[in-house]
Design a protein around this motif. Structure first.
Motif, PDB file in Angstrom:
ATOM      1  N   LYS A  75      94.605 103.895  28.730  1.00 48.99           N
ATOM      2  CA  LYS A  75      95.686 104.512  29.501  1.00 48.99           C
ATOM      3  C   LYS A  75      95.651 104.044  30.954  1.00 48.99           C
ATOM      4  O   LYS A  75      96.696 103.805  31.567  1.00 48.99           O
ATOM      5  CB  LYS A  75      95.583 106.036  29.415  1.00 48.99           C
ATOM      6  N   THR A  76      94.459 103.904  31.506  1.00 46.40           N
ATOM      7  CA  THR A  76      94.330 103.405  32.877  1.00 46.40           C
ATOM      8  C   THR A  76      94.894 101.991  32.993  1.00 46.40           C
ATOM      9  O   THR A  76      95.553 101.640  33.984  1.00 46.40           O
ATOM     10  CB  THR A  76      92.849 103.415  33.314  1.00 46.40           C
ATOM     11  N   LEU A  77      94.640 101.174  31.979  1.00 41.28           N
ATOM     12  CA  LEU A  77      95.115  99.792  31.967  1.00 41.28           C
ATOM     13  C   LEU A  77      96.584  99.682  31.552  1.00 41.28           C
ATOM     14  O   LEU A  77      97.154  98.584  31.615  1.00 41.28           O
ATOM     15  CB  LEU A  77      94.267  98.953  31.003  1.00 41.28           C
ATOM     16  N   ASP A  78      97.184 100.802  31.126  1.00 38.53           N
ATOM     17  CA  ASP A  78      98.557 100.807  30.612  1.00 38.53           C
ATOM     18  C   ASP A  78      98.709  99.795  29.470  1.00 38.53           C
ATOM     19  O   ASP A  78      99.688  99.044  29.400  1.00 38.53           O
ATOM     20  CB  ASP A  78      99.560 100.499  31.725  1.00 38.53           C
ATOM     21  N   ALA A  79      97.710  99.783  28.580  1.00 38.20           N
ATOM     22  CA  ALA A  79      97.657  98.805  27.487  1.00 38.20           C
ATOM     23  C   ALA A  79      98.494  99.293  26.302  1.00 38.20           C
ATOM     24  O   ALA A  79      97.975  99.623  25.226  1.00 38.20           O
ATOM     25  CB  ALA A  79      96.208  98.564  27.067  1.00 38.20           C
ATOM     26  N   LYS A  80      99.797  99.326  26.486  1.00 36.20           N
ATOM     27  CA  LYS A  80     100.687  99.876  25.470  1.00 36.20           C
ATOM     28  C   LYS A  80     100.649  99.065  24.174  1.00 36.20           C
ATOM     29  O   LYS A  80     100.727  99.633  23.084  1.00 36.20           O
ATOM     30  CB  LYS A  80     102.120  99.942  26.015  1.00 36.20           C
ATOM     31  N   ASN A  81     100.547  97.756  24.292  1.00 34.81           N
ATOM     32  CA  ASN A  81     100.530  96.925  23.088  1.00 34.81           C
ATOM     33  C   ASN A  81      99.310  97.224  22.229  1.00 34.81           C
ATOM     34  O   ASN A  81      99.387  97.240  21.000  1.00 34.81           O
ATOM     35  CB  ASN A  81     100.544  95.441  23.477  1.00 34.81           C
ATOM     36  N   VAL A  82      98.177  97.480  22.867  1.00 32.47           N
ATOM     37  CA  VAL A  82      96.964  97.840  22.128  1.00 32.47           C
ATOM     38  C   VAL A  82      97.132  99.207  21.477  1.00 32.47           C
ATOM     39  O   VAL A  82      96.819  99.395  20.294  1.00 32.47           O
ATOM     40  CB  VAL A  82      95.731  97.828  23.047  1.00 32.47           C
ATOM     41  N   VAL A  83      97.612 100.161  22.251  1.00 37.64           N
ATOM     42  CA  VAL A  83      97.782 101.521  21.729  1.00 37.64           C
ATOM     43  C   VAL A  83      98.696 101.532  20.511  1.00 37.64           C
ATOM     44  O   VAL A  83      98.439 102.236  19.522  1.00 37.64           O
ATOM     45  CB  VAL A  83      98.323 102.446  22.833  1.00 37.64           C
ATOM     46  N   GLU A  84      99.758 100.737  20.547  1.00 39.20           N
ATOM     47  CA  GLU A  84     100.723 100.721  19.447  1.00 39.20           C
ATOM     48  C   GLU A  84     100.195 100.001  18.207  1.00 39.20           C
ATOM     49  O   GLU A  84     100.680 100.231  17.105  1.00 39.20           O
ATOM     50  CB  GLU A  84     102.024 100.060  19.896  1.00 39.20           C
ATOM     51  N   ARG A  85      99.187  99.137  18.368  1.00 39.96           N
ATOM     52  CA  ARG A  85      98.735  98.316  17.249  1.00 39.96           C
ATOM     53  C   ARG A  85      97.311  98.643  16.791  1.00 39.96           C
ATOM     54  O   ARG A  85      96.842  98.101  15.786  1.00 39.96           O
ATOM     55  CB  ARG A  85      98.813  96.831  17.628  1.00 39.96           C
ATOM     56  N   MET A  86      96.611  99.502  17.485  1.00 41.38           N
ATOM     57  CA  MET A  86      95.213  99.745  17.164  1.00 41.38           C
ATOM     58  C   MET A  86      95.058 100.609  15.910  1.00 41.38           C
ATOM     59  O   MET A  86      95.981 101.316  15.490  1.00 41.38           O
ATOM     60  CB  MET A  86      94.500 100.418  18.338  1.00 41.38           C
ATOM     61  N   TRP A  87      93.884 100.531  15.317  1.00 40.17           N
ATOM     62  CA  TRP A  87      93.494 101.401  14.209  1.00 40.17           C
ATOM     63  C   TRP A  87      92.056 101.826  14.434  1.00 40.17           C
ATOM     64  O   TRP A  87      91.330 101.214  15.231  1.00 40.17           O
ATOM     65  CB  TRP A  87      93.663 100.697  12.866  1.00 40.17           C
ATOM     66  N   PHE A  88      91.647 102.887  13.764  1.00 31.35           N
ATOM     67  CA  PHE A  88      90.307 103.430  13.971  1.00 31.35           C
ATOM     68  C   PHE A  88      89.469 103.231  12.720  1.00 31.35           C
ATOM     69  O   PHE A  88      89.964 103.359  11.591  1.00 31.35           O
ATOM     70  CB  PHE A  88      90.377 104.913  14.322  1.00 31.35           C
ATOM     71  N   CYS A  89      88.190 102.915  12.937  1.00 35.51           N
ATOM     72  CA  CYS A  89      87.272 102.602  11.838  1.00 35.51           C
ATOM     73  C   CYS A  89      86.112 103.593  11.825  1.00 35.51           C
ATOM     74  O   CYS A  89      85.038 103.309  12.375  1.00 35.51           O
ATOM     75  CB  CYS A  89      86.763 101.169  11.997  1.00 35.51           C
ATOM     76  N   PRO A  90      86.276 104.764  11.212  1.00 36.48           N
ATOM     77  CA  PRO A  90      85.155 105.715  11.145  1.00 36.48           C
ATOM     78  C   PRO A  90      84.102 105.254  10.142  1.00 36.48           C
ATOM     79  O   PRO A  90      84.364 104.405   9.294  1.00 36.48           O
ATOM     80  CB  PRO A  90      85.831 107.013  10.682  1.00 36.48           C
ATOM     81  N   HIS A  91      82.904 105.834  10.257  1.00 36.31           N
ATOM     82  CA  HIS A  91      81.811 105.571   9.316  1.00 36.31           C
ATOM     83  C   HIS A  91      81.312 106.899   8.733  1.00 36.31           C
ATOM     84  O   HIS A  91      80.198 107.326   9.024  1.00 36.31           O
ATOM     85  CB  HIS A  91      80.658 104.846  10.015  1.00 36.31           C
ATOM     86  N   PRO A  92      82.107 107.558   7.915  1.00 35.38           N
ATOM     87  CA  PRO A  92      81.684 108.858   7.377  1.00 35.38           C
ATOM     88  C   PRO A  92      80.781 108.714   6.154  1.00 35.38           C
ATOM     89  O   PRO A  92      81.223 108.323   5.078  1.00 35.38           O
ATOM     90  CB  PRO A  92      83.018 109.520   7.003  1.00 35.38           C
ATOM     91  N   TYR A  93      79.532 109.033   6.336  1.00 38.14           N
ATOM     92  CA  TYR A  93      78.581 109.054   5.230  1.00 38.14           C
ATOM     93  C   TYR A  93      78.321 110.503   4.816  1.00 38.14           C
ATOM     94  O   TYR A  93      78.299 111.407   5.659  1.00 38.14           O
ATOM     95  CB  TYR A  93      77.264 108.389   5.618  1.00 38.14           C
ATOM     96  N   GLY A  94      78.102 110.712   3.515  1.00 37.36           N
ATOM     97  CA  GLY A  94      77.968 112.066   3.004  1.00 37.36           C
ATOM     98  C   GLY A  94      76.556 112.562   2.835  1.00 37.36           C
ATOM     99  O   GLY A  94      76.366 113.657   2.294  1.00 37.36           O
ATOM    100  N   SER A  95      75.529 111.777   3.283  1.00 39.18           N
ATOM    101  CA  SER A  95      74.134 112.179   3.046  1.00 39.18           C
ATOM    102  C   SER A  95      73.968 112.436   1.545  1.00 39.18           C
ATOM    103  O   SER A  95      74.411 111.630   0.734  1.00 39.18           O
ATOM    104  CB  SER A  95      73.795 113.404   3.901  1.00 39.18           C
ATOM    105  N   ASN A  96      73.379 113.563   1.164  1.00 42.04           N
ATOM    106  CA  ASN A  96      73.375 113.960  -0.253  1.00 42.04           C
ATOM    107  C   ASN A  96      74.186 115.242  -0.436  1.00 42.04           C
ATOM    108  O   ASN A  96      73.944 116.030  -1.342  1.00 42.04           O
ATOM    109  CB  ASN A  96      71.951 114.136  -0.794  1.00 42.04           C
ATOM    110  N   HIS A  97      75.167 115.413   0.468  1.00 38.75           N
ATOM    111  CA  HIS A  97      76.038 116.584   0.413  1.00 38.75           C
ATOM    112  C   HIS A  97      77.224 116.333  -0.508  1.00 38.75           C
ATOM    113  O   HIS A  97      77.697 115.198  -0.616  1.00 38.75           O
ATOM    114  CB  HIS A  97      76.548 116.925   1.814  1.00 38.75           C
ATOM    115  N   PRO A  98      77.759 117.363  -1.138  1.00 39.71           N
ATOM    116  CA  PRO A  98      78.942 117.203  -1.989  1.00 39.71           C
ATOM    117  C   PRO A  98      80.168 116.835  -1.153  1.00 39.71           C
ATOM    118  O   PRO A  98      80.166 117.000   0.080  1.00 39.71           O
ATOM    119  CB  PRO A  98      79.091 118.573  -2.648  1.00 39.71           C
ATOM    120  N   PRO A  99      81.219 116.342  -1.793  1.00 40.85           N
ATOM    121  CA  PRO A  99      82.398 115.877  -1.041  1.00 40.85           C
ATOM    122  C   PRO A  99      83.051 116.932  -0.164  1.00 40.85           C
ATOM    123  O   PRO A  99      83.663 116.579   0.853  1.00 40.85           O
ATOM    124  CB  PRO A  99      83.351 115.398  -2.151  1.00 40.85           C
TER     125      PRO A  99
END
Length: 416
Positions: A138-162
């Motif tokens: 937002k500081t950089l006013d990077a609108k092109n990045v904001v409009e095209r970005m995606w997020f890559c989470p790493h959700p691991y479940g340990s040995n817990h149920p879904p």
């Protein structure tokens, strides 16, 4: 995939992905040749590749743009993950994480990838890291990045149920527990969405580049070890949520969830599904292959009992719960290219999209993309008879691009 992207390894692994009816695949590659071989192998099976270059965040010479160009030259959308787990010492040459350096470098390379027509992927493990990057954009006013970005989470479940931490056992031990109390859950990705909504006003696509249940995990003594049976049951439940349109805890599956890519398909790692050390997770492969074919959004399973009870006092849904829906052809050969062109339009106006006639019938306005071979005239007539306002965009990809440019320039979401 795995770390070995040699032709022999791809010949063994790609048919497994096709058997599982995979639609996305993360490719951890070391160079252009690895990426080219692997991207061609999966794309030829109708699977969309996501590139993750195996580099250090503080390497001296870094160029992600060439991977965006490589994929675009193959007529593929360029989903490019930029760096990985910045809080992990192993991702730095000197093993000393530097949050400010990561933020600056990610924004710099994301800008280059976005300007090249690619989609820059952000991977962080902690919400504070996400806040830092979004505020810098937002500081950089990077609108092109904001409009095209995606997020890559790493959700691991340990040995817990879904459905952890909302499952019966954990709720009995810790009444009222949520992800805020214990995020060691496959649902952990949900904690990032409110930050995107607060900082950007919307939530970009989520594509989990690592996730799942690691074979042999027994971290929580209250729950069984992840053996062949639980590995199969839990992963089948994870992918079945795209069919039922509900998360494992019964809540609705958010539209921003695009894909889960479990770590890792093959290799010497003990948690690989085709492991040279611990064997093949055949029960898991069979369980996922046995899921009935479906198109996301066309099948909606009833919520679990406790969720339904909580909603019993909610007023009836409106006649048209969706404001606007973009309907794409399920069998369109240019499906992915259409989505790439549509993305800025969809993001600006917050428009729902998909391939479901049933979802379109729940919208006040529907934009059909493609000719009658992609979405039939009968479907269009049915929507109009149901009281839905309908427009249709005709033409090839070039025509679609012109239509979208005009709509955005005129700030016109829907035709008169």
């Amino acid at each position: 995939m795995g770390f070995d992207l040699a032709p022999q390894a791809l010949e063994r692994a790609t048919p497994v992905l096709a058997q599982l009816r995979a639609t996305w695949c993360l490719l951890p590659h070391r160079d252009d040749q690895d990426l080219g071989r692997a991207a061609y192998a999966v794309a030829s099976q109708g699977i969309l590749p996501v590139t993750r270059w195996l580099c250090h965040i503080d390497d001296n010479v870094i160029d992600f743009v060439r991977f965006a160009r490589y994929l675009r030259a193959m007529n593929l959308p360029a989903y490019v993950q930029i760096f990985n787990e910045p809080s992990n010492p192993q991702e730095w040459r000197d093993e000393l994480p530097k949050p400010r350096v990561f933020t600056a470098r990610w924004c710099e390379h994301a800008t280059r990838v976005a300007n090249e027509g690619g989609f820059p992927g952000l991977q962080v493990l902690h919400t504070a890291e996400l806040e830092s990057v979004l505020r810098e954009l937002k500081t950089l006013d990077a609108k092109n990045v904001v409009e095209r970005m995606w997020f890559c989470p790493h959700p691991y479940g340990s040995n817990h149920p879904p459905d952890y931490p909302y499952d019966e056992l954990n709720q009995r031990d810790h009444p009222g527990a949520t992800l805020n109390d214990d995020a060691d859950s496959i649902l952990q990705f949900l904690e990032f969405a409110p930050i995107f909504a607060r900082e950007l006003g919307f939530v970009p696509p989520f594509i989990a580049g690592e996730c799942g249940w690691q074979y042999g995990n027994a971290s929580d003594p209250r729950y069984p070890k992840i053996d062949d049976t639980t590995h199969a049951q839990y992963h089948a439940a994870l992918f079945d949520m795209f069919r039922t349109n509900h998360l494992p805890n019964g809540a609705a599956l958010p539209d921003f969830v695009y894909a889960f890519c479990p770590w890792i398909l093959y290799g010497p790692e003990a948690d690989a599904w085709l492991s040279t050390r611990s064997g093949v997770r055949q029960k898991t492969l069979d369980a996922i292959a046995a899921l009935p074919p479906f198109v996301r959004g066309e099948i909606t399973a009833p919520p679990r009992a406790h969720v339904a009870a909580a909603q019993s006092a909610v007023p009836p849904a409106p006649r048209f719960p969706l404001r606007h829906y973009v309907l794409l052809g399920q069998r369109a050969q240019t499906q992915w290219q259409q989505l790439v062109l549509l993305r800025r339009y969809l993001a600006r106006y917050g428009v729902a999209f998909g391939f479901s006639k049933a979802a379109a019938q729940c919208a006040r306005r529907v934009t059909i993309v493609g000719d009658a071979a992609q979405v039939s005239l009968e479907t269009e007539a049915e929507l109009k008879r149901a009281g839905v306002r309908v427009e249709r965009w005709l033409g090839d990809l070039y025509a679609l691009e012109i239509i979208l440019q005009d709509r955005l320039a005129q700030n016109s979401e829907f035709g008169s």
